[in-house]
Design a protein around this motif. Structure first.
Motif, PDB file in Angstrom:
ATOM      1  N   LEU A  18       0.826  -1.201   0.000  1.00 46.35           N
ATOM      2  CA  LEU A  18       0.000   0.000   0.000  1.00 46.35           C
ATOM      3  C   LEU A  18       0.859   1.248   0.000  1.00 46.35           C
ATOM      4  O   LEU A  18       1.906   1.303   0.641  1.00 46.35           O
ATOM      5  CB  LEU A  18      -0.887   0.033   1.250  1.00 46.35           C
ATOM      6  CG  LEU A  18      -1.819  -1.146   1.459  1.00 46.35           C
ATOM      7  CD1 LEU A  18      -2.564  -0.991   2.769  1.00 46.35           C
ATOM      8  CD2 LEU A  18      -2.798  -1.254   0.323  1.00 46.35           C
ATOM      9  N   ARG A  19       0.370   2.255  -0.705  1.00 47.13           N
ATOM     10  CA  ARG A  19       1.014   3.569  -0.704  1.00 47.13           C
ATOM     11  C   ARG A  19      -0.031   4.571  -0.249  1.00 47.13           C
ATOM     12  O   ARG A  19      -1.123   4.639  -0.806  1.00 47.13           O
ATOM     13  CB  ARG A  19       1.503   3.920  -2.103  1.00 47.13           C
ATOM     14  CG  ARG A  19       2.121   5.304  -2.173  1.00 47.13           C
ATOM     15  CD  ARG A  19       2.663   5.597  -3.534  1.00 47.13           C
ATOM     16  NE  ARG A  19       1.569   5.821  -4.461  1.00 47.13           N
ATOM     17  CZ  ARG A  19       1.729   6.166  -5.716  1.00 47.13           C
ATOM     18  NH1 ARG A  19       2.936   6.275  -6.226  1.00 47.13           N
ATOM     19  NH2 ARG A  19       0.686   6.371  -6.499  1.00 47.13           N
ATOM     20  N   ILE A  20       0.293   5.333   0.775  1.00 52.37           N
ATOM     21  CA  ILE A  20      -0.618   6.329   1.315  1.00 52.37           C
ATOM     22  C   ILE A  20      -0.053   7.710   1.009  1.00 52.37           C
ATOM     23  O   ILE A  20       1.091   8.005   1.342  1.00 52.37           O
ATOM     24  CB  ILE A  20      -0.802   6.162   2.831  1.00 52.37           C
ATOM     25  CG1 ILE A  20      -1.347   4.765   3.151  1.00 52.37           C
ATOM     26  CG2 ILE A  20      -1.722   7.239   3.388  1.00 52.37           C
ATOM     27  CD1 ILE A  20      -1.395   4.448   4.634  1.00 52.37           C
ATOM     28  N   ALA A  21      -0.863   8.544   0.382  1.00 51.42           N
ATOM     29  CA  ALA A  21      -0.483   9.926   0.100  1.00 51.42           C
ATOM     30  C   ALA A  21      -1.328  10.821   1.005  1.00 51.42           C
ATOM     31  O   ALA A  21      -2.459  11.150   0.669  1.00 51.42           O
ATOM     32  CB  ALA A  21      -0.706  10.261  -1.361  1.00 51.42           C
ATOM     33  N   ALA A  22      -0.795  11.152   2.179  1.00 54.45           N
ATOM     34  CA  ALA A  22      -1.554  11.950   3.138  1.00 54.45           C
ATOM     35  C   ALA A  22      -0.595  12.576   4.144  1.00 54.45           C
ATOM     36  O   ALA A  22       0.570  12.190   4.227  1.00 54.45           O
ATOM     37  CB  ALA A  22      -2.560  11.065   3.869  1.00 54.45           C
ATOM     38  N   ASP A  23      -1.119  13.510   4.914  1.00 51.37           N
ATOM     39  CA  ASP A  23      -0.287  14.094   5.966  1.00 51.37           C
ATOM     40  C   ASP A  23      -0.111  13.067   7.091  1.00 51.37           C
ATOM     41  O   ASP A  23      -0.729  12.006   7.090  1.00 51.37           O
ATOM     42  CB  ASP A  23      -0.881  15.405   6.478  1.00 51.37           C
ATOM     43  CG  ASP A  23      -2.267  15.243   7.099  1.00 51.37           C
ATOM     44  OD1 ASP A  23      -2.590  14.150   7.598  1.00 51.37           O
ATOM     45  OD2 ASP A  23      -3.034  16.225   7.075  1.00 51.37           O
ATOM     46  N   GLU A  24       0.730  13.400   8.036  1.00 54.30           N
ATOM     47  CA  GLU A  24       1.086  12.455   9.097  1.00 54.30           C
ATOM     48  C   GLU A  24      -0.125  12.038   9.936  1.00 54.30           C
ATOM     49  O   GLU A  24      -0.284  10.864  10.284  1.00 54.30           O
ATOM     50  CB  GLU A  24       2.153  13.097   9.993  1.00 54.30           C
ATOM     51  CG  GLU A  24       2.876  12.125  10.875  1.00 54.30           C
ATOM     52  CD  GLU A  24       4.036  12.790  11.605  1.00 54.30           C
ATOM     53  OE1 GLU A  24       4.122  12.587  12.827  1.00 54.30           O
ATOM     54  OE2 GLU A  24       4.831  13.494  10.966  1.00 54.30           O
ATOM     55  N   ALA A  25      -0.998  12.975  10.262  1.00 52.69           N
ATOM     56  CA  ALA A  25      -2.172  12.663  11.085  1.00 52.69           C
ATOM     57  C   ALA A  25      -3.131  11.728  10.352  1.00 52.69           C
ATOM     58  O   ALA A  25      -3.649  10.773  10.934  1.00 52.69           O
ATOM     59  CB  ALA A  25      -2.888  13.950  11.489  1.00 52.69           C
ATOM     60  N   THR A  26      -3.350  11.989   9.075  1.00 52.90           N
ATOM     61  CA  THR A  26      -4.254  11.141   8.295  1.00 52.90           C
ATOM     62  C   THR A  26      -3.662   9.760   8.109  1.00 52.90           C
ATOM     63  O   THR A  26      -4.366   8.753   8.220  1.00 52.90           O
ATOM     64  CB  THR A  26      -4.560  11.788   6.932  1.00 52.90           C
ATOM     65  OG1 THR A  26      -5.101  13.097   7.154  1.00 52.90           O
ATOM     66  CG2 THR A  26      -5.532  10.959   6.126  1.00 52.90           C
ATOM     67  N   THR A  27      -2.362   9.690   7.845  1.00 55.26           N
ATOM     68  CA  THR A  27      -1.694   8.396   7.709  1.00 55.26           C
ATOM     69  C   THR A  27      -1.837   7.594   9.001  1.00 55.26           C
ATOM     70  O   THR A  27      -2.158   6.407   8.967  1.00 55.26           O
ATOM     71  CB  THR A  27      -0.205   8.582   7.361  1.00 55.26           C
ATOM     72  OG1 THR A  27      -0.115   9.266   6.103  1.00 55.26           O
ATOM     73  CG2 THR A  27       0.522   7.259   7.261  1.00 55.26           C
ATOM     74  N   ALA A  28      -1.647   8.234  10.149  1.00 54.05           N
ATOM     75  CA  ALA A  28      -1.784   7.548  11.433  1.00 54.05           C
ATOM     76  C   ALA A  28      -3.201   7.014  11.622  1.00 54.05           C
ATOM     77  O   ALA A  28      -3.390   5.896  12.116  1.00 54.05           O
ATOM     78  CB  ALA A  28      -1.415   8.490  12.577  1.00 54.05           C
ATOM     79  N   LEU A  29      -4.202   7.770  11.208  1.00 56.15           N
ATOM     80  CA  LEU A  29      -5.591   7.330  11.335  1.00 56.15           C
ATOM     81  C   LEU A  29      -5.866   6.128  10.433  1.00 56.15           C
ATOM     82  O   LEU A  29      -6.475   5.146  10.865  1.00 56.15           O
ATOM     83  CB  LEU A  29      -6.537   8.478  10.977  1.00 56.15           C
ATOM     84  CG  LEU A  29      -8.024   8.162  11.064  1.00 56.15           C
ATOM     85  CD1 LEU A  29      -8.415   7.815  12.491  1.00 56.15           C
ATOM     86  CD2 LEU A  29      -8.828   9.342  10.563  1.00 56.15           C
TER      87      LEU A  29
END
Length: 67
Positions: A18-29
């Protein structure tokens, strides 16, 4: 700036990359939600802003000897 050396990718049955393109808070969620249902690796952030992780969906390969 030179690109980092990439590790060779391995592909296994039942593993999703998986590749997540998001800020740190969204990635953590997103990681928190995925951990509730799946075994996952810790996300590895890259200079590109993406975070990569692996998710174990269960082995989809048949067992040897099952006919």
């Amino acid at each position: 700036m030179a690109r980092r050396e990439r590790r060779p990718r391995q592909h296994l049955p039942g593993i999703a990359d998986l590749r997540i393109a998001a800020d740190e808070a969204t990635t953590a969620l997103v990681v928190e939600v995925l951990r509730r249902e799946f075994n996952i690796t810790d996300p590895e952030p890259y200079d590109s802003g993406y975070s990569y992780l692996r998710l174990d969906t269960g082995n989809t390969a048949g067992d040897p000897g099952d006919d």
